[in-house]
Motif scaffolding. Structure first.
Motif, PDB file in Angstrom:
ATOM      1  N   TYR A 200       0.832  -1.207   0.000  1.00 16.75           N
ATOM      2  CA  TYR A 200       0.000   0.000   0.000  1.00 16.75           C
ATOM      3  C   TYR A 200       0.870   1.262   0.000  1.00 16.75           C
ATOM      4  O   TYR A 200       0.638   2.200  -0.781  1.00 16.75           O
ATOM      5  N   LEU A 201       1.876   1.290   0.878  1.00 12.31           N
ATOM      6  CA  LEU A 201       2.722   2.484   1.001  1.00 12.31           C
ATOM      7  C   LEU A 201       3.504   2.744  -0.285  1.00 12.31           C
ATOM      8  O   LEU A 201       3.597   3.885  -0.746  1.00 12.31           O
ATOM      9  N   VAL A 202       4.075   1.683  -0.844  1.00  7.94           N
ATOM     10  CA  VAL A 202       4.850   1.855  -2.075  1.00  7.94           C
ATOM     11  C   VAL A 202       3.950   2.310  -3.213  1.00  7.94           C
ATOM     12  O   VAL A 202       4.289   3.220  -3.987  1.00  7.94           O
ATOM     13  N   ASP A 203       2.770   1.701  -3.302  1.00  6.62           N
ATOM     14  CA  ASP A 203       1.847   2.035  -4.376  1.00  6.62           C
ATOM     15  C   ASP A 203       1.367   3.481  -4.292  1.00  6.62           C
ATOM     16  O   ASP A 203       1.087   4.120  -5.309  1.00  6.62           O
ATOM     17  N   HIS A 204       1.276   4.011  -3.073  1.00  5.24           N
ATOM     18  CA  HIS A 204       0.768   5.369  -2.873  1.00  5.24           C
ATOM     19  C   HIS A 204       1.878   6.389  -2.631  1.00  5.24           C
ATOM     20  O   HIS A 204       1.593   7.535  -2.273  1.00  5.24           O
ATOM     21  N   THR A 205       3.131   5.980  -2.813  1.00  3.29           N
ATOM     22  CA  THR A 205       4.241   6.928  -2.665  1.00  3.29           C
ATOM     23  C   THR A 205       4.399   7.731  -3.948  1.00  3.29           C
ATOM     24  O   THR A 205       4.494   7.176  -5.035  1.00  3.29           O
ATOM     25  N   ASN A 206       4.403   9.037  -3.777  1.00  2.23           N
ATOM     26  CA  ASN A 206       4.582   9.923  -4.924  1.00  2.23           C
ATOM     27  C   ASN A 206       5.545  11.025  -4.505  1.00  2.23           C
ATOM     28  O   ASN A 206       5.135  12.128  -4.135  1.00  2.23           O
ATOM     29  N   ALA A 207       6.836  10.710  -4.511  1.00  4.22           N
ATOM     30  CA  ALA A 207       7.843  11.671  -4.072  1.00  4.22           C
ATOM     31  C   ALA A 207       7.859  12.864  -5.033  1.00  4.22           C
ATOM     32  O   ALA A 207       8.013  12.683  -6.241  1.00  4.22           O
ATOM     33  N   PRO A 208       7.712  14.079  -4.517  1.00  3.13           N
ATOM     34  CA  PRO A 208       7.630  15.248  -5.402  1.00  3.13           C
ATOM     35  C   PRO A 208       8.936  15.556  -6.115  1.00  3.13           C
ATOM     36  O   PRO A 208       8.934  16.114  -7.201  1.00  3.13           O
ATOM     37  N   VAL A 209      10.051  15.204  -5.482  1.00 10.17           N
ATOM     38  CA  VAL A 209      11.371  15.461  -6.060  1.00 10.17           C
ATOM     39  C   VAL A 209      12.238  14.233  -5.840  1.00 10.17           C
ATOM     40  O   VAL A 209      12.258  13.662  -4.748  1.00 10.17           O
ATOM     41  N   ARG A 210      12.941  13.812  -6.867  1.00  8.74           N
ATOM     42  CA  ARG A 210      13.883  12.707  -6.703  1.00  8.74           C
ATOM     43  C   ARG A 210      15.154  13.257  -6.057  1.00  8.74           C
ATOM     44  O   ARG A 210      15.852  14.076  -6.641  1.00  8.74           O
ATOM     45  N   ARG A 211      15.426  12.798  -4.844  1.00  4.12           N
ATOM     46  CA  ARG A 211      16.540  13.363  -4.086  1.00  4.12           C
ATOM     47  C   ARG A 211      17.878  12.909  -4.656  1.00  4.12           C
ATOM     48  O   ARG A 211      18.065  11.738  -5.024  1.00  4.12           O
ATOM     49  N   ALA A 212      18.832  13.846  -4.697  1.00  4.73           N
ATOM     50  CA  ALA A 212      20.148  13.555  -5.264  1.00  4.73           C
ATOM     51  C   ALA A 212      20.860  12.449  -4.497  1.00  4.73           C
ATOM     52  O   ALA A 212      21.684  11.722  -5.063  1.00  4.73           O
TER      53      ALA A 212
END
Length: 392
Positions: free
Chosen positions: A10-22
């Protein structure tokens, strides 16, 4: 175990990171034991889930677990990891590992007992993974996840994909670098908003940012300092008062005797509390060159500008904000000391910087670099202050 798999999915499916961290590309993911430290609120949980989503999707060989789960009050992490391995598990992502009473011993046991298992765990910036936990020496690789840089904030707000620059690139080529950015965005249009609320990712949430940050700051003290450093709860009010007094005083050398009287403790305890606040990334201690803790710092600054606007908004001096932004931006990869006469800071023991807002109030020194707030594009040894927000 199936409950944990369902939660993970559930958590992975609903993860939407706004910025891909360096940091995602800086970590050597081949290491078997990886620690990711960071101050509360910078997005460590999202970072773990983003890694799981990007590298594994819903593959059950990777599993995220949070040590806040009451399951771990009854069952050990070592046994849980063993069951995960027996089910084909290869990568265990452990959030808030310090919530376990014997977390470092458990990690060491897992490392020795399950050589086919990779563990990635998050922890507070207050934790000293190697200094205070010798059983992890030589086996753990430690990384720090920071809050958003101005570059990351700008990318998020403008849907651009600007890359970071090194300090040498900025010093030697800042005019060209600025010219590669300005056709796409005017950074000064976004800079003040970043200074006010752009460092912590939760500005994206539909809640009052300042109230959320104040809550987070309290959690940093109550959990990250008191719990990890094992300080009795009755001293909580003293540490909070100390932080407030340091914020009100602004970036100056602390009067340790007066602070000790104000919070009714000894000078030595004040210095220890100051160190804990620095470890929690609530403040930064700036020293003269070649001096370190436990000596008294030359000045104490808030760790980032967002904290300044939340803890004491009625007294936020522009000059202090600019200097705090500069120090926070340099802190990741560079050593920042108190500057010589006529400069604000000495960076890496060799390079003098002065942080300024206007041209005509001083005679420039050719041996000093000037970080200018009200400047879109620089020239010579005058560099736009915002460009230092591209260091990570």
């Amino acid at each position: 175990m199936e409950t944990f798999y369902r939660t993970h999915s559930y958590l992975v499916d609903h993860t939407n990171a706004p910025v891909r961290r360096a940091l995602m590309d800086e970590i050597n993911w081949n290491d078997r034991l990886i620690g990711i430290k960071g101050t509360r609120g910078v997005g460590k949980t999202t970072f773990l889930l983003q890694y799981a989503k990007e590298k594994f999707g819903l593959d059950r060989s990777c599993l995220y677990v949070n040590m806040n789960n009451f399951y771990f009050s009854q069952y050990s992490l070592v046994d849980f990891a063993g069951e995960f391995v027996r089910r084909g598990g290869k990568v265990l992502l452990i959030d808030q590992v310090f919530k376990l009473p014997h977390w470092s011993h458990d990690l060491r046991t897992c490392y020795d007992r399950y050589p086919q298992l990779k563990i990635v765990f998050t922890g507070s910036s207050v934790m000293r993974l190697k200094d205070e936990n010798p059983e992890l020496n030589g086996i753990v690789k430690s990384y720090n996840l920071r809050g958003f840089s101005f570059r990351e904030y700008l990318n998020l707000q403008t849907d651009n994909h600007f890359s970071p620059f090194s300090l040498d690139e900025i010093l030697n080529n800042h005019e060209h670098l600025a010219k590669t950015i300005l056709p796409y965005v005017h950074p000064l249009n976004y800079f003040q908003d970043y200074l006010h609320h752009g460092f912590y990712p939760f500005f994206l949430e539909k809640r009052n940012f300042s109230e959320n940050l104040l809550k987070t700051m309290n959690m940093m003290i109550e959990v990250d300092i008191l719990l990890i450093k094992q300080i009795e709860l009755k001293y909580l009010s003293r540490i909070k008062k100390l932080l407030y007094l340091l914020a009100v005083d602004g970036p100056v050398a602390p009067n340790v005797s007066q602070l000790a009287a104000d919070i009714q403790t000894s000078r030595a305890t004040v210095m220890n509390y100051i160190k804990y606040l620095a470890d929690a990334r609530l403040i930064n201690m700036v020293y003269p060159k070649d001096e370190v803790f436990p000596k008294k710092p030359a000045k104490i600054m808030m760790h980032n500008t967002n904290l300044m606007y939340s803890i004491y908004p009625v007294k936020v001096e522009e000059q202090n904000v600019w200097e705090t932004f500069f120090v926070n931006s340099l802190w990741k990869d560079h050593k920042v000391n108190k500057g010589d006469k006529g400069s604000s800071f000495l960076v890496d023991g060799t390079t003098q910087f002065r942080i300024c807002g206007e041209y005509n109030k001083f005679k420039p020194n050719p041996e000093t670099w000037y970080a200018m707030h009200k400047m879109e594009i620089g020239h010579g040894n005058h560099i736009p202050l915002w460009l230092f927000g591209f260091l990570y």
